[in-house]
Design a protein around this motif. Structure first.
Motif, PDB file in Angstrom:
ATOM      1  N   ALA A  79      63.579   6.696  13.515  1.00  0.00           N
ATOM      2  CA  ALA A  79      64.220   6.968  14.803  1.00  0.00           C
ATOM      3  C   ALA A  79      65.248   8.093  14.701  1.00  0.00           C
ATOM      4  O   ALA A  79      65.543   8.759  15.698  1.00  0.00           O
ATOM      5  N   THR A  80      65.794   8.311  13.514  1.00  0.00           N
ATOM      6  CA  THR A  80      66.758   9.387  13.285  1.00  0.00           C
ATOM      7  C   THR A  80      66.355  10.134  12.013  1.00  0.00           C
ATOM      8  O   THR A  80      65.650   9.584  11.170  1.00  0.00           O
ATOM      9  N   PRO A  81      66.805  11.373  11.866  1.00  0.00           N
ATOM     10  CA  PRO A  81      66.404  12.168  10.695  1.00  0.00           C
ATOM     11  C   PRO A  81      67.198  11.833   9.437  1.00  0.00           C
ATOM     12  O   PRO A  81      67.844  12.686   8.828  1.00  0.00           O
ATOM     13  N   THR A  86      66.124   3.778  11.576  1.00  0.00           N
ATOM     14  CA  THR A  86      65.256   2.656  11.936  1.00  0.00           C
ATOM     15  C   THR A  86      63.796   3.081  11.919  1.00  0.00           C
ATOM     16  O   THR A  86      63.440   4.100  12.515  1.00  0.00           O
ATOM     17  N   PRO A  87      62.928   2.312  11.258  1.00  0.00           N
ATOM     18  CA  PRO A  87      61.497   2.652  11.260  1.00  0.00           C
ATOM     19  C   PRO A  87      60.898   2.542  12.663  1.00  0.00           C
ATOM     20  O   PRO A  87      61.159   1.582  13.378  1.00  0.00           O
ATOM     21  N   CYS A 109      61.518  16.791  10.539  1.00  0.00           N
ATOM     22  CA  CYS A 109      60.969  17.379  11.766  1.00  0.00           C
ATOM     23  C   CYS A 109      60.774  16.274  12.799  1.00  0.00           C
ATOM     24  O   CYS A 109      60.416  15.139  12.452  1.00  0.00           O
ATOM     25  N   ALA A 110      60.982  16.617  14.055  1.00  0.00           N
ATOM     26  CA  ALA A 110      60.700  15.685  15.152  1.00  0.00           C
ATOM     27  C   ALA A 110      59.207  15.775  15.433  1.00  0.00           C
ATOM     28  O   ALA A 110      58.665  16.865  15.630  1.00  0.00           O
ATOM     29  N   VAL A 111      58.549  14.618  15.439  1.00  0.00           N
ATOM     30  CA  VAL A 111      57.097  14.580  15.609  1.00  0.00           C
ATOM     31  C   VAL A 111      56.711  13.488  16.603  1.00  0.00           C
ATOM     32  O   VAL A 111      57.535  12.647  16.983  1.00  0.00           O
ATOM     33  N   MET A 112      55.423  13.504  16.982  1.00  0.00           N
ATOM     34  CA  MET A 112      54.888  12.472  17.852  1.00  0.00           C
ATOM     35  C   MET A 112      53.521  12.054  17.316  1.00  0.00           C
ATOM     36  O   MET A 112      52.700  12.911  16.984  1.00  0.00           O
ATOM     37  N   VAL A 113      53.313  10.744  17.232  1.00  0.00           N
ATOM     38  CA  VAL A 113      52.046  10.190  16.783  1.00  0.00           C
ATOM     39  C   VAL A 113      51.655   9.073  17.754  1.00  0.00           C
ATOM     40  O   VAL A 113      52.401   8.100  17.896  1.00  0.00           O
ATOM     41  N   LEU A 120      60.037  12.747  10.718  1.00  0.00           N
ATOM     42  CA  LEU A 120      59.271  12.644   9.477  1.00  0.00           C
ATOM     43  C   LEU A 120      59.738  13.745   8.535  1.00  0.00           C
ATOM     44  O   LEU A 120      59.984  14.878   8.971  1.00  0.00           O
ATOM     45  N   ARG A 121      59.873  13.403   7.263  1.00  0.00           N
ATOM     46  CA  ARG A 121      60.282  14.421   6.290  1.00  0.00           C
ATOM     47  C   ARG A 121      59.189  15.478   6.170  1.00  0.00           C
ATOM     48  O   ARG A 121      57.999  15.162   6.129  1.00  0.00           O
ATOM     49  N   ARG A 122      59.597  16.709   6.110  1.00  0.00           N
ATOM     50  CA  ARG A 122      58.660  17.827   6.031  1.00  0.00           C
ATOM     51  C   ARG A 122      57.757  17.744   4.794  1.00  0.00           C
ATOM     52  O   ARG A 122      56.609  18.145   4.839  1.00  0.00           O
TER      53      ARG A 122
END
Length: 135
Positions: A79-81, A86-87, A109-113, A120-122
């Motif tokens: 939820a935060t970098p 929080t997962p 990086c901010a991502v969407m799945v 998610l870590r680069r």
């Protein structure tokens, strides 16, 4: 160039050369799979796939959506970098998503799945250059 784009279809033919007369060397069935463009010839793009395969694809089969594919083992979308965020979801190797934004030289990086937003870590995905800013 080089740059990243992604597959526009669930069936993509990777060819041995830049034209329909060249044989198909691979068939990919992964919509939004990120590919690195390493060359161009007219309407053909020379690409590298996440598994290291190379070939030529017609430009109509690519789009500019910045996607990623999870590499390595299972990784946590947070939820935060931060490593203690929080997962939001657990992403297995091979999961494809969309990169929303990456700050230059940022480790996250901010991502969407599948409609889930998070960080998610680069180093946990393939689809961006080290230190690249994506907006």
């Amino acid at each position: 160039m080089p740059r990243f784009e992604s597959f526009r279809s669930n069936q993509i033919y990777l060819r041995a050369g830049p034209g329909f007369q060249y044989p198909i060397v691979w068939v990919y069935h992964r919509y939004n799979l990120p590919v690195e463009i390493i060359g161009e010839f007219n309407v053909w793009r020379h690409v590298v796939t996440p598994d290291g395969g190379t070939g030529w694809v017609h430009e109509a089969l690519l789009h500019l959506t910045r996607s990623f594919i999870v590499i390595g083992a299972r990784h946590t979308l947070r939820a935060t970098p931060t490593a203690t965020g929080t997962p939001v979801a657990y992403l297995d190797k091979g999961v494809i998503g969309v990169i929303r934004t990456c700050q230059a030289n940022a480790p996250w990086c901010a991502v969407m799945v599948d409609g889930r937003h998070g960080w998610l870590r680069r180093v946990d995905f393939w689809g961006s250059f080290s230190g690249e800013a994506i907006k």
